[in-house]
Design an enzyme around this catalytic site. Structure first.
Site, PDB file in Angstrom:
ATOM      1  N   HIS A  57      -7.350 -18.945  -6.123  1.00 20.45           N
ATOM      2  CA  HIS A  57      -7.786 -19.172  -7.503  1.00 20.45           C
ATOM      3  C   HIS A  57      -9.277 -18.922  -7.713  1.00 20.45           C
ATOM      4  O   HIS A  57      -9.776 -19.111  -8.821  1.00 20.45           O
ATOM      5  CB  HIS A  57      -7.400 -20.578  -7.958  1.00 20.45           C
ATOM      6  CG  HIS A  57      -5.927 -20.723  -8.213  1.00 20.45           C
ATOM      7  ND1 HIS A  57      -5.302 -20.159  -9.306  1.00 20.45           N
ATOM      8  CD2 HIS A  57      -4.944 -21.316  -7.491  1.00 20.45           C
ATOM      9  CE1 HIS A  57      -4.004 -20.434  -9.265  1.00 20.45           C
ATOM     10  NE2 HIS A  57      -3.750 -21.120  -8.168  1.00 20.45           N
ATOM     11  N   ALA A  76      -2.579 -13.256  10.572  1.00 20.81           N
ATOM     12  CA  ALA A  76      -3.505 -13.876  11.534  1.00 20.81           C
ATOM     13  C   ALA A  76      -4.297 -15.033  10.919  1.00 20.81           C
ATOM     14  O   ALA A  76      -4.722 -15.929  11.637  1.00 20.81           O
ATOM     15  CB  ALA A  76      -4.461 -12.827  12.097  1.00 20.81           C
ATOM     16  N   ASP A 102     -13.388 -12.632  12.264  1.00 21.21           N
ATOM     17  CA  ASP A 102     -12.372 -11.932  11.463  1.00 21.21           C
ATOM     18  C   ASP A 102     -12.702 -10.438  11.372  1.00 21.21           C
ATOM     19  O   ASP A 102     -12.483  -9.799  10.354  1.00 21.21           O
ATOM     20  CB  ASP A 102     -12.252 -12.559  10.063  1.00 21.21           C
ATOM     21  CG  ASP A 102     -11.100 -11.984   9.247  1.00 21.21           C
ATOM     22  OD1 ASP A 102     -10.188 -11.374   9.842  1.00 21.21           O
ATOM     23  OD2 ASP A 102     -11.125 -12.127   8.004  1.00 21.21           O
ATOM     24  N   ARG A 152       0.790  -1.231   0.000  1.00 26.66           N
ATOM     25  CA  ARG A 152       0.000   0.000   0.000  1.00 26.66           C
ATOM     26  C   ARG A 152       0.823   1.282   0.000  1.00 26.66           C
ATOM     27  O   ARG A 152       0.266   2.367   0.057  1.00 26.66           O
ATOM     28  CB  ARG A 152      -1.024  -0.036   1.141  1.00 26.66           C
ATOM     29  CG  ARG A 152      -2.231  -0.908   0.769  1.00 26.66           C
ATOM     30  CD  ARG A 152      -3.260  -1.000   1.859  1.00 26.66           C
ATOM     31  NE  ARG A 152      -2.766  -1.710   3.001  1.00 26.66           N
ATOM     32  CZ  ARG A 152      -2.707  -3.042   3.105  1.00 26.66           C
ATOM     33  NH1 ARG A 152      -3.147  -3.796   2.127  1.00 26.66           N
ATOM     34  NH2 ARG A 152      -2.209  -3.604   4.174  1.00 26.66           N
ATOM     35  N   LYS A 208     -14.200  -3.412  10.148  1.00 25.70           N
ATOM     36  CA  LYS A 208     -14.970  -4.420   9.416  1.00 25.70           C
ATOM     37  C   LYS A 208     -16.343  -4.683  10.016  1.00 25.70           C
ATOM     38  O   LYS A 208     -17.283  -5.041   9.304  1.00 25.70           O
ATOM     39  CB  LYS A 208     -14.200  -5.747   9.431  1.00 25.70           C
ATOM     40  CG  LYS A 208     -13.167  -5.930   8.337  1.00 25.70           C
ATOM     41  CD  LYS A 208     -12.670  -7.373   8.428  1.00 25.70           C
ATOM     42  CE  LYS A 208     -11.579  -7.679   7.428  1.00 25.70           C
ATOM     43  NZ  LYS A 208     -11.122  -9.096   7.596  1.00 25.70           N
TER      44      LYS A 208
END
Ligand code: CA
Length: 696
Positions: free
Chosen positions: A629, A196, A318, A135, A345
């Site tokens: 993927h 994590a 999460d 970033r 989040k």
């Protein structure tokens, strides 16, 4: 010496230093403190110490923004996600690309001045949960600082790109990565790490900017108590844990947000989720698990905790609080408050007093079903009954992608609004992974991953008692009023991931879209004034600067990151090259979007269509392959689309999957996790998808 002579000498010295200053002005602590006042340069990740991403430039405004054209472009010679905020100083632009390489280009012309590749071993790319992105850099005095995917912090000569120092900040035996931009605070360069999801113990370290010598380290979570605690902050945190969390790592990795208030001499850190995700598996379902998912204020001199606020106690989903932090001085109830703000989040927008850590407000900015609100007295969330899942699936909003992720928000002091890119549709079927054991070298989240792949059923009961606006679209741009505690206007997007934002004194907000469009809105009302198709999904935030009296707008365009790996690209472009685009008012308005590489013609390869064999392949794929993927093997366009592999590639499938034939391009050796039989099953399932593509 006579006074006149002294003055004359001073004048001569002043004119010499002024001439010199134009050529090579150094970025000092004072320059950084005053960065908000001048729009010419962009000196730190968030433009100034408030990280407001507000520019006082107003040459480009609502009356002329539709006339923007291309000043120059720079092809990055990279084909994965671009997330960096470019810095601009002394007419030079500094930015980063995948695998942590840094490039310096002439900010007037786009001509490359130097390029630095830290030579990260491609075989460790698997440690990056969410693409090998970066970033951006930090700038201080005569040096540029970059963190690398393999956990190094490197100081470069800003003029030449030559390495000044290069230090390892992590244990290379553990799955640590660095993707965030370092920050400068009081002569120190500060960096955290990620990991994590795979199993690690998060921390943030301050190094002397000149020498690279460690100044202090803040451990986000405690280690094994039997080995003793590093300091009383860690000892205190350990009272909120249970079980043998240190075996997996505990997590809390602070991989993005670091912000500094030079007046308060406090460094604020946003910390990450638990490792593993499941609170039950991590801490026997007991304790708040400090300092997970928290905003922590650290003393800049020694890294000790001044205050902490945990946005998600006992994290189970999460829910990182690593999302960008922003400082502002805003009147609340007639009193000017020094605040820190974050939209982590978990779906709540938090405003805290940044000196005391007192919670001022916390309001849902997206649909939330894990909590019915935040109790302002205790500062704690009021969890809904379905929030804590067990072995049975429970749907929770937001999901692990978060209602907002790393994509930076911006704050315009004229409108008083924060421009927040949200990802609103991220419901997730959580369930504890049965028989979980920590296995180094792979994901260790303790949550069943296979369920990530398109589970369409969302039982009504799982949404009871939630809060926040009902989801109207997968993604949105919110103009959030932090005082009124609600959005003033909203732009709905039919796709979830969109870029960070920039706002300017020209009453403008700029944002790139996952659909490859760069857009400008009026900052006060959200009217769309300009949009152009650049061809490839945009994640990075735009920046602006001024050179020779001309205002430039610049943005890095390259699709990838976690969303770019797991889902199909909105633009459908396959492995497009990344590009830096810059715009000016008298630029070239004939804009040609970037296109990707053509997908190969498909030839049919025989496979076993036994449903049990296909289900087995899909299951192993979901556990071992999907996060890179793509769900359903529908690549996001940044990595190989396995359905389109050449027949010769399928012939060496075992060598690639189980023997590391492609580690040189970032494909890990999965020999320890995928048996020969499993690999055959995955290959067979992929071939069935290939056949589906040929006979839709
Ligand atoms: Ca995470």
């Amino acid at each position: 010496m006579l006074r006149q002579q002294k003055n004359a000498l001073a004048l001569v010295l002043l004119s010499i230093s002024l001439t010199f200053a134009v050529q090579a002005q150094e970025v000092t602590d004072d320059t950084l403190k005053n960065a908000a006042n001048s729009g010419e340069e962009w000196l730190t990740y968030g433009r100034d110490y408030f990280e407001s991403r507000f520019s006082p430039l107003n040459q480009i405004d609502t009356s002329n923004v539709s006339q923007l054209g291309v000043a120059w472009t720079f092809d990055t010679d990279s084909f994965r996600g671009l997330e960096a905020t470019p810095l601009i100083h002394n007419g030079i632009m500094y930015a980063t690309r995948p695998w942590s390489s840094v490039f310096a280009i002439d900010a007037r012309t786009g001509e490359k001045l130097w390029d630095f590749d830290p030579q990260v071993d491609r075989s460790i790319g698997w440690k990056a949960c969410c693409d090998v992105v970066n970033r951006g850099v930090a700038l201080y005095e005569d040096k540029i600082y970059v963190g690398t995917i393999d956990g190094r912090l490197i100081a470069l000569d800003a003029n030449t790109g030559a390495v000044v120092w290069d230090i390892l900040t992590v244990d290379p035996e553990r799955p640590y990565t660095i993707t965030g931009a370092p920050r400068i605070a009081d002569g120190k360069v500060i960096i955290g790490n990620g990991g994590a999801e795979l199993g690690s113990r998060g921390y943030v370290t301050a190094y002397d900017a000149e020498t690279g010598t460690e100044a202090w380290r803040f451990w986000v979570v405690p280690g094994n108590p039997a080995e003793g605690f590093e300091n009383p902050d860690v000892e205190f945190a350990a009272t909120t844990w249970s079980g043998n969390w240190w075996e997996v790592g505990g997590g809390g990795n602070s991989w993005d947000s670091i912000i500094y208030d030079p007046e308060a001499r406090l460094v604020y850190i946003g910390t990450g989720n638990g490792s593993p995700w499941s609170h039950e598996l991590r801490s026997n379902g007991e304790g708040d698990n400090l300092y997970l998912s928290s905003i922590v204020a650290l003393n800049v001199d020694d890294g000790r905790v001044k205050w902490h606020y945990q946005t998600t106690p006992a994290d189970n989903w999460d829910y990182t609080a690593v999302q960008p932090l922003m400082l502002a001085d805003i009147p609340f109830d007639g009193v000017l408050r020094k605040v820190i703000m974050q939209a982590p989040k978990n779906g709540f927008f938090y405003v805290l007093d940044r000196i005391t850590g007192d919670l001022i407000s916390a309001d849902p900015y997206a649909e939330v079903t894990w909590a019915s609100g935040i109790d302002l007295e205790s500062g704690r969330p009021m969890e809904t009954p379905q929030a804590r899942y067990d072995n049975a699936i429970s749907f929770v909003m937001p999901g692990p992608g978060g209602a907002h992720n790393w994509h930076p928000m911006s704050f315009n002091p004229v409108t008083g609004l924060i421009y927040l890119p949200t990802n609103q549709g991220s419901s997730f079927p959580y369930s504890i992974q049965q028989g979980f054991v920590h296995k180094p070298g792979t994901w260790n989240i303790g949550v069943t991953m296979g369920t990530m792949a398109g589970v369409p059923v969302r039982p009504e009961a799982d949404y009871a008692g939630g809060t926040g606006p009902e989801t109207r679209s997968p993604g949105a741009l919110l103009a959030w009023d932090p005082v009124a505690r609600e959005p003033r206007w909203v732009i709905d997007y039919p796709f979830s991931i969109n870029g960070g934002t920039l706002t300017t004194a020209g009453n403008l907000v700029f944002q790139g879209g996952g659909d490859g469009f760069l857009r400008a809105y009026t900052a006060d009302k959200g009217d769309l004034l300009w949009q152009i198709d650049l061809g490839v999904g945009i994640m990075a935030p735009p920046v602006t600067y001024e050179l020779d009296g001309k205002q430039y707008l610049a943005v890095l365009v390259g699709w990838g990151g976690s969303a770019g790996l797991i889902g199909p690209s909105e633009t459908g472009e396959y492995k497009p090259e990344g590009r830096m685009w810059t715009f000016v008012l008298d630029g070239d308005t004939n804009i040609v979007p970037v296109t990707g590489q053509p997908l190969p013609e498909l030839t049919r390869i025989e496979f076993n269509d036994d449903p049990a064999a296909l289900a087995h392949g899909e299951d192993i794929y979901g556990k071992r392959c999907m996060v890179c993927h793509g769900a359903g093997a529908a690549s996001g366009g940044a990595l190989a689309d396995l359905r389109y592999a050449a027949p010769a590639t399928y012939d060496i499938f075992h060598n690639i999957v189980r023997q590391g034939a492609y580690t040189g391009v970032g494909m890990p050796n999965l020999g320890a996790f995928v048996t020969e039989e499993d690999a055959d099953a995955v290959k067979n399932w992929l071939l069935s998808l290939r056949a589906d593509l040929m006979n839709p």
